[in-house]
Design a protein around this motif. Structure first.
Motif, PDB file in Angstrom:
ATOM      1  N   ILE A 125      57.629  52.316  68.943  1.00  0.00           N
ATOM      2  CA  ILE A 125      58.381  53.413  69.548  1.00  0.00           C
ATOM      3  C   ILE A 125      58.621  54.453  68.457  1.00  0.00           C
ATOM      4  CG2 ILE A 125      60.546  54.070  70.679  1.00  0.00           C
ATOM      5  CD1 ILE A 125      58.731  52.259  72.394  1.00  0.00           C
ATOM      6  N   ASP A 126      58.271  55.680  68.742  1.00  0.00           N
ATOM      7  CA  ASP A 126      58.473  56.763  67.773  1.00  0.00           C
ATOM      8  C   ASP A 126      59.962  57.016  67.558  1.00  0.00           C
ATOM      9  OD1 ASP A 126      55.724  57.189  67.540  1.00  0.00           O
ATOM     10  OD2 ASP A 126      55.713  58.721  69.114  1.00  0.00           O
ATOM     11  N   ALA A 127      60.276  57.559  66.406  1.00  0.00           N
ATOM     12  CA  ALA A 127      61.654  57.946  66.108  1.00  0.00           C
ATOM     13  C   ALA A 127      62.124  58.984  67.120  1.00  0.00           C
ATOM     14  CB  ALA A 127      61.743  58.513  64.694  1.00  0.00           C
ATOM     15  N   SER A 128      63.417  58.920  67.435  1.00  0.00           N
ATOM     16  CA  SER A 128      64.024  59.901  68.328  1.00  0.00           C
ATOM     17  C   SER A 128      65.243  60.490  67.621  1.00  0.00           C
ATOM     18  CB  SER A 128      64.434  59.245  69.656  1.00  0.00           C
ATOM     19  OG  SER A 128      65.101  60.177  70.469  1.00  0.00           O
ATOM     20  N   PRO A 129      65.037  61.561  66.849  1.00  0.00           N
ATOM     21  CA  PRO A 129      66.154  62.154  66.110  1.00  0.00           C
ATOM     22  C   PRO A 129      67.314  62.557  67.015  1.00  0.00           C
ATOM     23  CG  PRO A 129      64.072  63.049  65.337  1.00  0.00           C
ATOM     24  CD  PRO A 129      63.773  62.234  66.570  1.00  0.00           C
ATOM     25  N   SER A 130      67.014  63.000  68.242  1.00  0.00           N
ATOM     26  CA  SER A 130      68.092  63.418  69.144  1.00  0.00           C
ATOM     27  C   SER A 130      68.994  62.252  69.532  1.00  0.00           C
ATOM     28  CB  SER A 130      67.515  64.074  70.407  1.00  0.00           C
ATOM     29  OG  SER A 130      66.776  63.121  71.164  1.00  0.00           O
ATOM     30  N   LYS A 131      68.458  61.034  69.529  1.00  0.00           N
ATOM     31  CA  LYS A 131      69.253  59.835  69.829  1.00  0.00           C
ATOM     32  C   LYS A 131      69.716  59.132  68.554  1.00  0.00           C
ATOM     33  CE  LYS A 131      66.837  58.682  74.121  1.00  0.00           C
ATOM     34  NZ  LYS A 131      66.006  57.629  74.768  1.00  0.00           N
ATOM     35  N   GLY A 132      69.285  59.643  67.411  1.00  0.00           N
ATOM     36  CA  GLY A 132      69.627  59.000  66.146  1.00  0.00           C
ATOM     37  C   GLY A 132      68.900  57.676  65.962  1.00  0.00           C
ATOM     38  N   GLU A 133      67.719  57.529  66.590  1.00  0.00           N
ATOM     39  CA  GLU A 133      66.976  56.280  66.514  1.00  0.00           C
ATOM     40  C   GLU A 133      65.752  56.440  65.618  1.00  0.00           C
ATOM     41  OE1 GLU A 133      67.897  54.462  70.967  1.00  0.00           O
ATOM     42  OE2 GLU A 133      65.925  55.281  70.524  1.00  0.00           O
ATOM     43  N   PRO A 134      65.613  55.532  64.651  1.00  0.00           N
ATOM     44  CA  PRO A 134      64.392  55.558  63.839  1.00  0.00           C
ATOM     45  C   PRO A 134      63.241  54.941  64.625  1.00  0.00           C
ATOM     46  CG  PRO A 134      65.760  53.705  63.206  1.00  0.00           C
ATOM     47  CD  PRO A 134      66.538  54.480  64.244  1.00  0.00           C
ATOM     48  N   ALA A 135      62.038  55.063  64.118  1.00  0.00           N
ATOM     49  CA  ALA A 135      60.892  54.379  64.716  1.00  0.00           C
ATOM     50  C   ALA A 135      61.174  52.880  64.684  1.00  0.00           C
ATOM     51  CB  ALA A 135      59.626  54.709  63.936  1.00  0.00           C
TER      52      ALA A 135
END
Length: 142
Positions: A125-135
């Protein structure tokens, strides 16, 4: 309460009895089960358990939906385990209902595969900066 690591390990063992050649592919998941914490929590990194359902109609067509979270990929219904999900199957059925409107009672579960998933897929799963989630990884029980 979501299934605990022991219940998930039992499910994986049943799966590996049928698919022993996939043990190496599931090494990260097996290692995650040995660490403290809830392997079903979306905050568990570098990866966590998710659940999907393969819904097949009487004409052998497989239901796919367009997932917004993946940029519109066509996938089977599924997602993260939630605190109220008592089993991995319950999580998959809840996801089908949420994403398609099909009530769990309207589905016919296949008895031959109730003891183990059809597939356990490991995908990035790619990082999601808007959710604060790393890859990270999803260990998706289907």
């Amino acid at each position: 309460m979501p299934p605990n690591s022991s219940a998930i390990r039992t499910t994986i063992d049943r799966y590996l009895d049928r698919h022993p050649d996939e043990r190496d592919a599931l090494a990260g998941l097996l290692a995650a089960l040995d660490r403290p914490g809830d392997v079903t929590a979306r905050t568990t990194l570098p990866g966590h358990v998710t659940c999907s359902a393969v819904v097949v109609d009487s004409q052998c067509r497989v239901l796919h939906i367009r997932h917004r979270a993946t940029g519109g990929l066509m996938l089977v219904p599924g997602g993260h385990v939630e605190p109220g999900d008592r089993t991995l199957l319950a999580a998959a059925l809840r996801e089908v209902s949420e994403e398609t409107g099909i009530a769990p009672g309207a589905l016919c579960l296949t008895p031959q595969v109730l003891g183990a998933p059809l597939d356990i897929d490991v995908h990035d799963i790619d990082a999601s900066p808007s959710k604060g989630e790393p890859a990270h990884h999803h260990y998706d029980f289907r």
